[in-house]
Design an enzyme around this catalytic site. Structure first.
Site, PDB file in Angstrom:
ATOM      1  CB  THR A   1      -0.864  -0.021   1.275  1.00 42.65           C
ATOM      2  OG1 THR A   1      -1.751  -1.125   1.187  1.00 42.65           O
ATOM      3  CG2 THR A   1      -1.660   1.255   1.455  1.00 42.65           C
TER       4      THR A   1
ATOM      5  NE  ARG B   1      -9.758  -6.531   2.290  1.00 39.98           N
ATOM      6  CZ  ARG B   1      -8.626  -5.830   2.404  1.00 39.98           C
ATOM      7  NH1 ARG B   1      -8.201  -5.104   1.405  1.00 39.98           N
ATOM      8  NH2 ARG B   1      -7.938  -5.876   3.524  1.00 39.98           N
ATOM      9  CB  VAL B   2     -13.949  -1.938   1.263  1.00 38.83           C
ATOM     10  CG1 VAL B   2     -13.365  -0.558   1.531  1.00 38.83           C
ATOM     11  CG2 VAL B   2     -14.863  -1.907   0.042  1.00 38.83           C
ATOM     12  N   GLY B   3     -10.785  -2.467   2.236  1.00 33.83           N
ATOM     13  CA  GLY B   3      -9.888  -2.398   3.390  1.00 33.83           C
ATOM     14  C   GLY B   3      -9.927  -1.023   4.032  1.00 33.83           C
ATOM     15  CG  ASP B   4      -6.428   0.280   6.094  1.00 37.43           C
ATOM     16  OD1 ASP B   4      -6.177  -0.772   5.458  1.00 37.43           O
ATOM     17  OD2 ASP B   4      -5.580   1.177   6.254  1.00 37.43           O
TER      18      ASP B   4
ATOM     19  N   GLY C   1      -1.305  -1.996   6.203  1.00 37.54           N
ATOM     20  CA  GLY C   1      -1.270  -3.218   7.005  1.00 37.54           C
ATOM     21  C   GLY C   1      -2.448  -4.096   6.656  1.00 37.54           C
TER      22      GLY C   1
ATOM     23  N   GLY D   1      -5.849  -4.661   6.430  1.00 41.68           N
ATOM     24  CA  GLY D   1      -6.907  -3.651   6.423  1.00 41.68           C
ATOM     25  C   GLY D   1      -8.004  -3.929   7.431  1.00 41.68           C
TER      26      GLY D   1
END
Lengths: 291, 291
Positions: A160, A188-191, A212, A214
């Site tokens: 990232t 899927r969505v991360g941070d 990291g 997420g």
């Protein structure tokens, strides 16, 4: 301040592998310095620097992003302006080479702030933004990694990217962009695109970009944890990032890290992972890069 | 504590219109009280109560959700467990009558925590969750509203639903569910599913559910602002919600409100909008509902 991800980054333990990564960060920091010295706004600078990292196939963002379960590329990015907390985010978007710039367009739209999947792509098309074929974002290294992880190997690397900046007017901004997890499920969505989790900027405290696992970072809201620790911890950036990663470790045994620049231009970084690739220029001084 | 949205809610200024809404909240509070008295876990209780509100066509969630630009129904929901900060969220998902329960399944999946659009629907299908035709979620009132707003009328009403609870073990949980904005663009995500913005639960502080103009709430991270105000403001819930809405008003001239239950079981609510529909039972006492 920029980062190229927190994680195992095992290949960067080998001194022979590290130079291209460090060189890439240095080049981006030089670009950012030039823009800021020329009077550039923090928001423009974090977008420009993040674009360069998205274009660099070394990093898990834009070109060079990891592949999802089906071998495609779905990207997340968020950008935030500390002046007025204006925010733009896109998630699970395909066919866009620079999702940070699409997020910037969302920020400027003045209507919605967070667009996902096909809706984000439709917004890009309505703007006439250039589209790329998904395979143009795919590198042979990511294809090999995808095969290994789908065959059961542990997904090792995060790459990232993110950038935080303070401009000569004292305004702060932050941007984060990622391809997410190798072999992630659809949608899927991360941070990274989520304000308070992977990205945050507020002129009253600081600008933060995270990386990291997420899911861990979403659960604790890592960026906001650091901003609050800064506000209530004597405004010491080094303490704030340490409080944030201690919280990440204690509450969710989380894997991740963050970079932070405060309203005084002081830089800090902390992480619970073996390594975090980052670089900074503090108060117009020397470029420093670390792994 | 439950809410049925913060907003103009102009129709609820008419005393003749209010009883069905107040009756619905009372019924849900009675349900929640029964479940908690029987030893139910906070997480189960907020899911069960939110499901009932999703099923009620009076509210902008599940059946009765507002229509998007194309006349369809795309839903957002988030649920969070204060014990361990486990989190599940879905956004822009179609054909699911109870998105809070899909979010709960995401929470339990142990892999991802935030799924959107077609990916969220695919996850539901992989679980064998029942699907409904989109038109089954649509009410004549929402169709009429959609026509008015598409023709240029100001979208007046918010009816997002949410629930926060504290169980006999002292654990907290929160859930928020919504259809979002009338005539919203495709893929638009508001605050409801975003931990720290429209939903938050942490046994160390409080559980929060928000409603209002989602873009404003995302920009300030309203739920997390209240949690931090609680932690650093003498642990007074009434002060915490007031600090949060003052921040919302000051930084983004924002429209919204929140309900909060703290780790001691004390309830509080504040909003910048003309009205917020909410009800609570504090320490096992009387049901109180307000508009």
């Amino acid at each position: 301040m920029v980062h190229g991800g927190a994680g195992d980054l095992a290949r960067l333990a080998d001194p022979a592998q590290a130079p291209p990564y460090l060189h890439a960060l240095r080049a981006v920091l030089d670009l950012g310095r030039g823009l800021l010295q020329a009077g550039g706004h923090a928001l423009d600078v974090v977008e420009a620097c993040t674009r360069v990292l998205e274009d660099d196939p070394l990093f898990n963002a834009g070109r060079g992003a990891v592949l999802d379960r089906e071998g495609g590329v779905a990207l997340d990015a968020g950008i935030m302006d500390g002046r007025d907390l204006r925010l733009g985010a896109v998630a699970a978007v395909r066919r866009i080479a620079n999702p940070v710039s699409l997020a910037r367009k969302v920020l400027e739209s003045g209507s919605h702030v967070f667009l996902v999947a096909g809706g984000a792509l439709r917004f890009a098309r309505e703007l006439g933004m250039a589209e790329v074929a998904e395979h143009e974002l795919v590198t042979p290294e990511r294809q090999a990694e995808h095969r290994r992880v789908c065959a059961g190997a542990e997904p090792a690397e995060q790459g990232t990217v993110g950038c935080v900046a303070r401009d000569r007017h004292g305004h702060l901004a932050a941007a984060t962009s990622t391809g997410g997890l190798v072999c992630k499920g659809p949608g899927r969505v991360g941070d990274s695109p989520v304000a308070g989790a992977g990205v945050w900027a507020d002129d009253e405290t600081c600008a933060v970009s995270c990386s990291g696992r997420g899911e861990d970072l979403l659960r604790v809201g890592l960026a906001r944890t650091a901003a609050h620790a800064l506000m209530h911890g004597g405004m010491d950036p080094g303490v704030a990032v340490q409080v944030a990663v201690d919280h990440l470790r204690r509450r969710v045994a989380g894997a991740g890290g963050l970079i932070l620049i405060d309203r005084g231009g002081r830089c800090a970084c902390a992480y619970t992972t073996p390594r975090m690739l980052r670089g900074w220029i503090e108060h117009g001084g020397e470029v420093v890069c670390r792994i």
